[in-house]
Design a protein around this motif. Structure first.
Motif, PDB file in Angstrom:
ATOM      1  N   UNK A 171      77.750  16.415  21.778  1.00 26.31           N
ATOM      2  CA  UNK A 171      78.826  17.238  22.326  1.00 26.31           C
ATOM      3  C   UNK A 171      80.075  16.399  22.526  1.00 26.31           C
ATOM      4  N   UNK A 172      81.239  17.044  22.536  1.00 33.56           N
ATOM      5  CA  UNK A 172      82.478  16.287  22.700  1.00 33.56           C
ATOM      6  C   UNK A 172      83.281  16.688  23.931  1.00 33.56           C
ATOM      7  N   UNK A 173      82.679  17.470  24.849  1.00 36.63           N
ATOM      8  CA  UNK A 173      83.373  17.827  26.087  1.00 36.63           C
ATOM      9  C   UNK A 173      83.437  16.606  26.992  1.00 36.63           C
ATOM     10  N   UNK A 174      84.619  16.163  27.412  1.00 32.58           N
ATOM     11  CA  UNK A 174      84.723  14.934  28.211  1.00 32.58           C
ATOM     12  C   UNK A 174      83.958  15.038  29.534  1.00 32.58           C
ATOM     13  N   UNK A 175      83.454  13.913  29.993  1.00 35.16           N
ATOM     14  CA  UNK A 175      82.675  13.883  31.233  1.00 35.16           C
ATOM     15  C   UNK A 175      83.425  14.464  32.437  1.00 35.16           C
ATOM     16  N   UNK A 176      84.717  14.152  32.642  1.00 30.39           N
ATOM     17  CA  UNK A 176      85.402  14.758  33.793  1.00 30.39           C
ATOM     18  C   UNK A 176      85.370  16.292  33.753  1.00 30.39           C
ATOM     19  N   UNK A 177      85.498  16.880  32.559  1.00 31.26           N
ATOM     20  CA  UNK A 177      85.424  18.338  32.439  1.00 31.26           C
ATOM     21  C   UNK A 177      84.012  18.840  32.703  1.00 31.26           C
ATOM     22  N   UNK A 178      83.007  18.113  32.207  1.00 32.31           N
ATOM     23  CA  UNK A 178      81.620  18.499  32.465  1.00 32.31           C
ATOM     24  C   UNK A 178      81.346  18.467  33.960  1.00 32.31           C
ATOM     25  N   UNK A 179      81.858  17.434  34.631  1.00 29.82           N
ATOM     26  CA  UNK A 179      81.650  17.327  36.074  1.00 29.82           C
ATOM     27  C   UNK A 179      82.343  18.476  36.811  1.00 29.82           C
ATOM     28  N   UNK A 180      83.533  18.827  36.373  1.00 28.27           N
ATOM     29  CA  UNK A 180      84.244  19.956  37.007  1.00 28.27           C
ATOM     30  C   UNK A 180      83.456  21.249  36.831  1.00 28.27           C
ATOM     31  N   UNK A 181      82.859  21.438  35.661  1.00 23.63           N
ATOM     32  CA  UNK A 181      82.063  22.635  35.424  1.00 23.63           C
ATOM     33  C   UNK A 181      80.824  22.658  36.330  1.00 23.63           C
ATOM     34  N   UNK A 182      80.212  21.504  36.530  1.00 29.99           N
ATOM     35  CA  UNK A 182      79.055  21.429  37.425  1.00 29.99           C
ATOM     36  C   UNK A 182      79.462  21.681  38.873  1.00 29.99           C
ATOM     37  N   UNK A 183      80.648  21.208  39.254  1.00 29.75           N
ATOM     38  CA  UNK A 183      81.135  21.483  40.609  1.00 29.75           C
ATOM     39  C   UNK A 183      81.401  22.982  40.787  1.00 29.75           C
ATOM     40  N   UNK A 184      81.949  23.617  39.763  1.00 28.79           N
ATOM     41  CA  UNK A 184      82.207  25.053  39.832  1.00 28.79           C
ATOM     42  C   UNK A 184      80.909  25.837  39.955  1.00 28.79           C
ATOM     43  N   UNK A 185      79.814  25.290  39.393  1.00 30.95           N
ATOM     44  CA  UNK A 185      78.516  25.941  39.478  1.00 30.95           C
ATOM     45  C   UNK A 185      77.729  25.577  40.720  1.00 30.95           C
ATOM     46  N   UNK A 186      78.309  24.769  41.595  1.00 30.63           N
ATOM     47  CA  UNK A 186      77.642  24.397  42.834  1.00 30.63           C
ATOM     48  C   UNK A 186      76.670  23.242  42.716  1.00 30.63           C
ATOM     49  N   UNK A 187      76.614  22.596  41.546  1.00 31.16           N
ATOM     50  CA  UNK A 187      75.703  21.461  41.357  1.00 31.16           C
ATOM     51  C   UNK A 187      76.273  20.208  42.025  1.00 31.16           C
ATOM     52  N   UNK A 188      77.567  19.989  41.848  1.00 35.80           N
ATOM     53  CA  UNK A 188      78.260  18.860  42.460  1.00 35.80           C
ATOM     54  C   UNK A 188      79.174  19.377  43.568  1.00 35.80           C
ATOM     55  N   UNK A 189      79.402  18.566  44.596  1.00 30.89           N
ATOM     56  CA  UNK A 189      80.326  18.986  45.655  1.00 30.89           C
ATOM     57  C   UNK A 189      81.736  19.199  45.105  1.00 30.89           C
ATOM     58  N   UNK A 190      82.405  20.229  45.592  1.00 29.69           N
ATOM     59  CA  UNK A 190      83.780  20.477  45.169  1.00 29.69           C
ATOM     60  C   UNK A 190      84.652  19.287  45.576  1.00 29.69           C
TER      61      UNK A 190
END
Length: 372
Positions: free
Chosen positions: A66-85
């Protein structure tokens, strides 16, 4: 450079996936003092002074298709409640640095390279990463999506085995946190035996099987025969999509069933079903229905419900394994490490019950401490 100042590489297969993104983000957050190391067994008192590399010395990289950058992946996980906002932005520099070290994986459709060419390319990526950062050693950990088990007539190695072979060629200890084949391919046996590298298990034990490894010994120790043990998993995210493939689901279920067979002496009736529910995202619900016999043949039932976030359960264990394998390598240990069975559905030998596995892990911590 002192041992504590030496840096250790952590090379993820599936480096932009949910587990790797959560682990990379979490390590940066803990190292910066933003969050406590909840779920990290290696941060508990029994591991003090065992010589494990500090979290501040870990350097991340990896392979991914995949080529989605890690900062964007992390933001998506935060939006899904996996990572703290707010956490992805707080550690954006660390995520950006790790993303710069992620190399294209494969084989992708249309890739004409042979297995040997792919292994050589992957190994070169890992060796370049280790050299450029002046790392004492690099660990390779597979956290990619589950692949189907290879067929008897397959002429090519599965992708997980290509990466595992590259790890050996690059001189790196290896852990397989997925049910995929990895080092377990018979075509790699000679390379594994001659590598002199520590390696660990297959398929991380994070939720339903963790609970099974606690409950199954209870029935044995109380002399309560288990008649049937059935389970259902509902999950979304990349893992849910991958496990919608019946062949991939079969590879996953084999580890779940092994825990029961090894503990109870035989596999009870019942199956595990895995359903892909995309709306659940990275969250998972697992039900177990256990039918057992009581005194004078009375029929009894135990039902359990496990609801958890797969990536948040897996990430601290992945960081534990990286540290334990790094220390094992530094201490000169080689071959399969059954002492790390605590972390796996399909370990490299050792007991199947969690309490005995934990005792072996603590004894291993003491051994590493004594080897300093």
């Amino acid at each position: 450079m002192t041992a504590h100042a030496a840096r250790t590489g952590v090379w993820f297969i599936g480096a932009r996936g949910s587990v790797a993104t959560t682990a990379t983000t979490g390590c940066a957050a803990i190292a910066a003092g933003l969050h406590p190391p909840t779920g990290m067994v290696t941060e508990t008192p029994p591991f003090t002074d065992s010589g494990l590399p500090p979290l501040t010395t870990l350097v991340f990289g990896g392979h991914d298709t995949l080529d989605c950058p890690l900062p964007k992946r992390a933001e998506a996980l935060a939006a899904g409640g996996v990572l703290p906002h707010g956490l992805p932005s707080a550690v954006e520099a660390e995520l950006t640095a790790a993303d710069a070290e992620i190399r294209p994986g494969g084989p992708l459709p249309g890739d004409t390279r042979s297995d040997e060419e792919l292994i050589a390319a992957f190994a070169a990526d890992i060796q370049d990463f280790t050299r450029r950062h002046g790392l004492a050693r690099t660990l390779v950990i597979n956290v990619a999506s589950t692949e189907p088990a290879p067929g008897d007539d397959d002429s090519r190695l599965p992708a997980s085995s290509l990466y595992a072979a590259a790890a050996l060629r690059a001189g790196c200890p290896y852990a397989n946190f997925t049910p995929s084949t990895g080092l377990r391919s018979p075509h790699l046996q000679d390379a594994v035996d001659s590598s002199g590298l520590p390696h660990a298990g297959r398929d991380g034990k994070t939720g339903q099987t963790l609970l099974r490894s606690v409950l199954a010994p209870m029935f044995v120790q109380r002399a309560l025969p288990v008649r049937a043990w059935s389970g259902t998993n509902l999950l979304g995210g990349g893992d849910g999509a991958a496990l919608a493939d019946p062949a991939a689901a079969a590879a996953k279920n084999a580890g779940k069933e092994r825990v029961l067979a090894d503990t109870l002496g035989s596999a009870p009736e019942g199956e595990v079903h895995i359903d892909d529910v995309p709306a659940m995202g990275d969250w998972k619900t697992a039900w177990d229905h256990i039918a057992f016999d009581g005194f004078l043949g009375s029929r009894m039932i135990l039902q359990t419900i496990w609801q958890g976030c797969d990536s948040a359960l897996a990430a601290p264990l992945v960081l534990d394994l990286a540290r334990l394998l790094a220390r094992s390598h530094e201490a000169g240990l080689t071959g399969p490490r059954p002492e790390l069975g605590f972390y796996f559905k399909d370990p490299d030998g050792g007991p199947a019950a969690l309490p005995e596995q934990y005792a072996e892990l603590l004894a291993f911590a003491e051994r590493l401490r004594a080897a300093r």
